[in-house]
Design a protein around this motif. Structure first.
Motif, PDB file in Angstrom:
ATOM      1  N   ILE A   1      15.051 -24.530   2.440  1.00  0.00           N
ATOM      2  CA  ILE A   1      13.700 -24.830   2.893  1.00  0.00           C
ATOM      3  C   ILE A   1      13.330 -23.946   4.087  1.00  0.00           C
ATOM      4  CG2 ILE A   1      14.385 -26.622   4.551  1.00  0.00           C
ATOM      5  CD1 ILE A   1      11.995 -28.294   3.431  1.00  0.00           C
ATOM      6  N   SER A   2      12.037 -23.779   4.315  1.00  0.00           N
ATOM      7  CA  SER A   2      11.580 -22.990   5.465  1.00  0.00           C
ATOM      8  C   SER A   2      12.167 -23.568   6.747  1.00  0.00           C
ATOM      9  CB  SER A   2      10.055 -23.014   5.530  1.00  0.00           C
ATOM     10  OG  SER A   2       9.488 -22.420   4.384  1.00  0.00           O
ATOM     11  N   SER A   3      12.651 -22.686   7.622  1.00  0.00           N
ATOM     12  CA  SER A   3      13.321 -23.135   8.842  1.00  0.00           C
ATOM     13  C   SER A   3      12.409 -23.951   9.745  1.00  0.00           C
ATOM     14  CB  SER A   3      13.862 -21.923   9.610  1.00  0.00           C
ATOM     15  OG  SER A   3      14.871 -21.269   8.858  1.00  0.00           O
ATOM     16  N   SER A   4      11.109 -23.824   9.563  1.00  0.00           N
ATOM     17  CA  SER A   4      10.169 -24.617  10.354  1.00  0.00           C
ATOM     18  C   SER A   4      10.330 -26.117  10.090  1.00  0.00           C
ATOM     19  CB  SER A   4       8.728 -24.199  10.042  1.00  0.00           C
ATOM     20  OG  SER A   4       8.434 -24.389   8.667  1.00  0.00           O
ATOM     21  N   GLU A   5      10.959 -26.448   8.963  1.00  0.00           N
ATOM     22  CA  GLU A   5      11.134 -27.851   8.589  1.00  0.00           C
ATOM     23  C   GLU A   5      12.509 -28.403   8.972  1.00  0.00           C
ATOM     24  OE1 GLU A   5       8.369 -29.459   7.152  1.00  0.00           O
ATOM     25  OE2 GLU A   5       7.629 -27.505   7.884  1.00  0.00           O
ATOM     26  N   LYS A   6      13.250 -27.660   9.773  1.00  0.00           N
ATOM     27  CA  LYS A   6      14.612 -28.071  10.119  1.00  0.00           C
ATOM     28  C   LYS A   6      14.655 -29.454  10.756  1.00  0.00           C
ATOM     29  CE  LYS A   6      18.597 -26.786  12.971  1.00  0.00           C
ATOM     30  NZ  LYS A   6      19.191 -25.777  13.881  1.00  0.00           N
ATOM     31  N   ASP A   7      13.823 -29.697  11.756  1.00  0.00           N
ATOM     32  CA  ASP A   7      13.844 -30.996  12.437  1.00  0.00           C
ATOM     33  C   ASP A   7      13.465 -32.124  11.481  1.00  0.00           C
ATOM     34  OD1 ASP A   7      14.576 -29.763  14.777  1.00  0.00           O
ATOM     35  OD2 ASP A   7      12.550 -29.695  15.616  1.00  0.00           O
ATOM     36  N   ARG A   8      12.532 -31.847  10.562  1.00  0.00           N
ATOM     37  CA  ARG A   8      12.131 -32.862   9.594  1.00  0.00           C
ATOM     38  C   ARG A   8      13.290 -33.215   8.651  1.00  0.00           C
ATOM     39  NH1 ARG A   8       6.779 -33.826   8.384  1.00  0.00           N
ATOM     40  NH2 ARG A   8       6.252 -31.743   9.169  1.00  0.00           N
ATOM     41  N   ILE A   9      14.039 -32.183   8.247  1.00  0.00           N
ATOM     42  CA  ILE A   9      15.206 -32.417   7.391  1.00  0.00           C
ATOM     43  C   ILE A   9      16.247 -33.258   8.112  1.00  0.00           C
ATOM     44  CG2 ILE A   9      17.210 -31.309   6.312  1.00  0.00           C
ATOM     45  CD1 ILE A   9      14.854 -30.923   4.605  1.00  0.00           C
ATOM     46  N   LEU A  10      16.567 -32.868   9.325  1.00  0.00           N
ATOM     47  CA  LEU A  10      17.586 -33.588  10.096  1.00  0.00           C
ATOM     48  C   LEU A  10      17.196 -35.041  10.320  1.00  0.00           C
ATOM     49  CD1 LEU A  10      18.508 -30.836  12.718  1.00  0.00           C
ATOM     50  CD2 LEU A  10      19.821 -31.539  10.701  1.00  0.00           C
ATOM     51  N   LYS A  11      15.927 -35.286  10.516  1.00  0.00           N
ATOM     52  CA  LYS A  11      15.457 -36.661  10.731  1.00  0.00           C
ATOM     53  C   LYS A  11      15.526 -37.466   9.439  1.00  0.00           C
ATOM     54  CE  LYS A  11      11.478 -39.346  12.337  1.00  0.00           C
ATOM     55  NZ  LYS A  11      10.089 -39.277  12.862  1.00  0.00           N
TER      56      LYS A  11
END
Length: 218
Positions: free
Chosen positions: A131-141
């Protein structure tokens, strides 16, 4: 009972580059026979002659997919657009009873923003999200209660749009992988649908990989 021909076939089948060299007739049979003498003698548990190995090499039938068939040339000539996406991250999680529920939270944001690159693969034991790295925090959450077993950032994806009927062409993916391997491009992930093929590589390899893919079109 194993023969010299059987040994030659086994060795060539396990060596794609050797197979390629033979198909292009750029390998000296005599030199190769000498090189294969030791492993074949070990496989047969007895000494063999270079001449016998050379004869087996000359009689060896290479797979048809190594030939530049009209079908392969037609597919490569009609490749569609090549798209490059950078700034990607790869997450790997153990499969669990709650993984799909966590995953559904990501689908909502992805469906609302088509600029986000997203690919999901579920295996027997683990699942992978690119996924786009901009969504990293969303993934982790969203996956905070899941067991993460892998992560890699600084990735890029190269997507190739294949002509219809490509799934019936023998050796299509082999040709792509072979050419990438020749220039030492390591594939981090491979994702495919019926008419779309995507390779994921580390950022420092994307230019080299793109050049290879572009040359496929001739």
């Amino acid at each position: 009972m194993k023969t010299i021909a059987n040994c030659v076939q086994e060795i060539i089948a396990s060596s794609p580059f050797l197979e390629e060299g033979l198909s292009r007739e750029i390998i000296n049979f005599s030199a190769l026979a000498k090189d294969l003498n030791a492993p074949i003698s070990k496989m047969l548990r007895k000494p063999v002659k270079d001449g016998a190995i050379m004869m087996a090499l000359r009689r060896h039938q290479l797979p048809r997919h190594l030939e530049n068939s009209e079908q392969l040339r037609s597919v490569f000539k009609n490749l569609g657009d090549i798209t490059v996406r950078s700034n990607l991250s790869d997450f790997t999680y153990h499969n669990s009873n709650t993984l799909i529920r966590s995953h559904s939270q990501i689908l909502e944001s992805v469906s609302a923003n088509r600029q986000i690159f997203y690919a999901f693969t579920r295996g027997m034991l683990e699942s992978n999200i690119i996924i786009s790295s901009s969504e990293k925090d969303r993934i982790l959450k969203a996956f905070k209660d899941e067991t993460q077993i892998g992560f890699q950032d600084k990735l890029s994806a190269i997507s190739i749009y294949l002509p219809k009927g490509n799934s019936k062409i023998t050796g299509l993916y082999y040709q792509i992988f072979k050419r990438l391997a020749w220039v030492n491009v390591t594939l981090y992930e491979v994702v495919s649908t019926t008419n779309e093929f995507t390779i994921v590589v580390e950022d420092h390899l994307v230019d080299k990989a793109f050049s290879v893919i572009k040359r496929l079109k001739g």
